[in-house]
Design a protein around this motif. Structure first.
Motif, short mmCIF file in Angstrom:
data_model
loop_
_atom_site.label_atom_id
_atom_site.label_comp_id
_atom_site.label_asym_id
_atom_site.label_seq_id
_atom_site.Cartn_x
_atom_site.Cartn_y
_atom_site.Cartn_z
N PRO A 48 0.83 -1.20 0.00
CA PRO A 48 0.00 0.00 0.00
C PRO A 48 0.86 1.25 0.00
O PRO A 48 2.03 1.22 0.40
CB PRO A 48 -0.81 -0.12 1.29
CG PRO A 48 0.05 -0.95 2.18
CD PRO A 48 0.78 -1.90 1.29
N ASN A 49 0.29 2.36 -0.45
CA ASN A 49 1.01 3.63 -0.49
C ASN A 49 0.94 4.26 0.90
O ASN A 49 -0.03 4.92 1.26
CB ASN A 49 0.37 4.54 -1.55
CG ASN A 49 1.18 5.76 -1.82
OD1 ASN A 49 2.20 5.99 -1.20
ND2 ASN A 49 0.73 6.56 -2.77
N ILE A 50 1.99 4.03 1.70
CA ILE A 50 2.05 4.51 3.08
C ILE A 50 2.86 5.80 3.14
O ILE A 50 3.96 5.87 2.60
CB ILE A 50 2.70 3.45 3.99
CG1 ILE A 50 1.92 2.13 3.93
CG2 ILE A 50 2.80 3.95 5.42
CD1 ILE A 50 0.58 2.15 4.61
N GLN A 51 2.30 6.82 3.78
CA GLN A 51 2.97 8.11 3.95
C GLN A 51 3.12 8.41 5.44
O GLN A 51 2.26 8.07 6.24
CB GLN A 51 2.15 9.24 3.31
CG GLN A 51 1.83 9.03 1.86
CD GLN A 51 3.06 9.09 0.98
OE1 GLN A 51 3.93 9.91 1.22
NE2 GLN A 51 3.11 8.23 -0.02
N ARG A 52 4.23 9.02 5.81
CA ARG A 52 4.45 9.46 7.20
C ARG A 52 3.96 10.89 7.30
O ARG A 52 4.57 11.81 6.74
CB ARG A 52 5.94 9.38 7.53
CG ARG A 52 6.24 9.70 8.97
CD ARG A 52 6.92 8.53 9.63
NE ARG A 52 7.38 8.87 10.97
CZ ARG A 52 6.87 8.33 12.05
NH1 ARG A 52 5.91 7.44 11.95
NH2 ARG A 52 7.32 8.67 13.23
N VAL A 53 2.85 11.10 8.01
CA VAL A 53 2.25 12.44 8.11
C VAL A 53 2.09 12.81 9.58
O VAL A 53 2.00 11.95 10.46
CB VAL A 53 0.87 12.50 7.41
CG1 VAL A 53 1.01 12.26 5.92
CG2 VAL A 53 -0.10 11.51 8.01
#
Length: 62
Positions: free
Chosen positions: A31-36
């Motif tokens: 999955p497209n995981i982003q650190r936000v």
């Protein structure tokens, strides 16, 4: 970086790549995981979130 969404729990899945000549090899779908940075209990916290959760508005950014 962790490849699991902290909101929905989405993670890598196993699958297969099939070529034009129908040779089959194993692969993984990530999955497209982003650190936000998110607002949680009035303070800013960094979380690993998938883009579907970001787009759905399940996370308050800030």
């Amino acid at each position: 970086m962790s490849q699991v969404c902290e909101i929905c729990g989405k993670g890598p899945k196993a699958g297969r790549s099939i070529s034009h000549s129908h040779r089959v090899t194993n692969r993984t779908f990530h999955p497209n995981i982003q650190r936000v940075s998110c607002v949680e209990n009035g303070r800013s916290v960094k979380k690993n979130v998938c883009t579907k959760c970001l787009k759905a508005g399940k996370v308050v950014r800030g």
